[in-house]
Design an enzyme around this catalytic site. Structure first.
Site, PDB file in Angstrom:
ATOM      1  N   HIS A  33       0.826  -1.212   0.000  1.00  0.00           N
ATOM      2  CA  HIS A  33       0.000   0.000   0.000  1.00  0.00           C
ATOM      3  C   HIS A  33       0.863   1.265   0.000  1.00  0.00           C
ATOM      4  CE1 HIS A  33       0.361  -0.531   4.466  1.00  0.00           C
ATOM      5  NE2 HIS A  33       0.350   0.800   4.477  1.00  0.00           N
TER       6      HIS A  33
ATOM      7  N   CYS B   8     -31.129  -1.937  -8.767  1.00  0.00           N
ATOM      8  CA  CYS B   8     -31.976  -2.567  -7.755  1.00  0.00           C
ATOM      9  C   CYS B   8     -33.465  -2.365  -8.019  1.00  0.00           C
ATOM     10  CB  CYS B   8     -31.638  -2.008  -6.379  1.00  0.00           C
ATOM     11  SG  CYS B   8     -31.940  -0.229  -6.221  1.00  0.00           S
TER      12      CYS B   8
END
Length: 233
Positions: free
Chosen positions: A103, A208
């Site tokens: 990272h 949705c």
């Protein structure tokens, strides 16, 4: 016996490759399926290097279940993609002192981080400073004042986010508070102090079945913004 270079070492080795570095990330939203389109839009830029981070939730939307939903692994075959990472790549082998950390290397490597889509969950985690996976650790380790990584085109390296969530999530009071942090406290609109740029969602019929604001901004618009921020045109 030959050894395989770790993901962190691979990123570290490419810091000075002379290319423009675009770090893309996707979190848990249906809009993750637009990521292959965004990546493919940069095929004509051979001097661009792209690396991609997927959260665990994001991988559920790219599992090869349809033509518009290829596998996460297949993205590595797209033009200019030099790495695709998930949480397990952070410490693919036991860490030793002096070894690079993924990272941190991704932060050093990138000239621009674009999170498309940014889910409601990721928004909440970012604004509360959580860093318990590869993506949030990269975000939390961002060079917010330019002291470590320097400037890109005369300004601090930016994080561009494209929220995508259900309308009820977008209109929730908590979302307004968290977006205010990104735009007004940490945002580029606050002047030299900011490093976040928010590409607000659009209104449309959602996957949705609900209709309202919350869908990720059109992927073509994200491509346009990236080209400008990285001075690709």
């Amino acid at each position: 016996m030959a050894t395989t270079q770790s993901p962190a070492a691979s990123v570290a080795a490419s810091l000075q490759d002379g290319k423009v570095h675009l770090l893309l990330a996707a979190s848990g939203s249906v809009a993750t399926i637009k990521l292959p389109l965004i990546i493919s839009a940069f095929a004509e830029y051979p001097n661009l290097s792209i690396r991609v981070i997927f959260t665990k939730s994001a991988t559920h939307f790219l599992a090869g279940q349809s033509a518009e939903q290829p596998t996460v692994a297949s993205l590595a075959q797209l033009p200019n993609v030099d790495g695709v990472y998930q949480d397990q790549d952070e410490y693919s082998e036991p860490w030793r002192r002096g070894a690079p950390i993924l990272h941190i290397e991704l932060r050093r490597w990138s000239h621009l981080l674009v999170i498309c889509p940014m889910s409601a969950n990721l928004l909440a985690r970012i604004t509360h400073g959580l860093c318990d996976d590869l993506l949030t650790s990269t975000i939390r380790a961002w060079d917010t004042d330019g002291a470590l990584d320097g400037l890109v085109h005369g300004r601090k390296k930016r994080i561009i986010v494209a929220p995508a969530m259900n309308t009820a999530m977008w209109t929730h009071p908590l979302t307004a508070q968290q977006i205010r942090i990104l735009e007004e406290e940490w945002g580029v609109q606050s002047g030299d102090a900011g490093w976040y740029e928010v590409l607000r969602p659009q209104e449309k019929a959602l996957a949705c079945g609900d209709t309202g604001v919350g869908a990720m901004i059109a992927w073509q618009e994200i491509v346009k913004v990236i080209k400008v921020r990285l001075a690709l045109d």
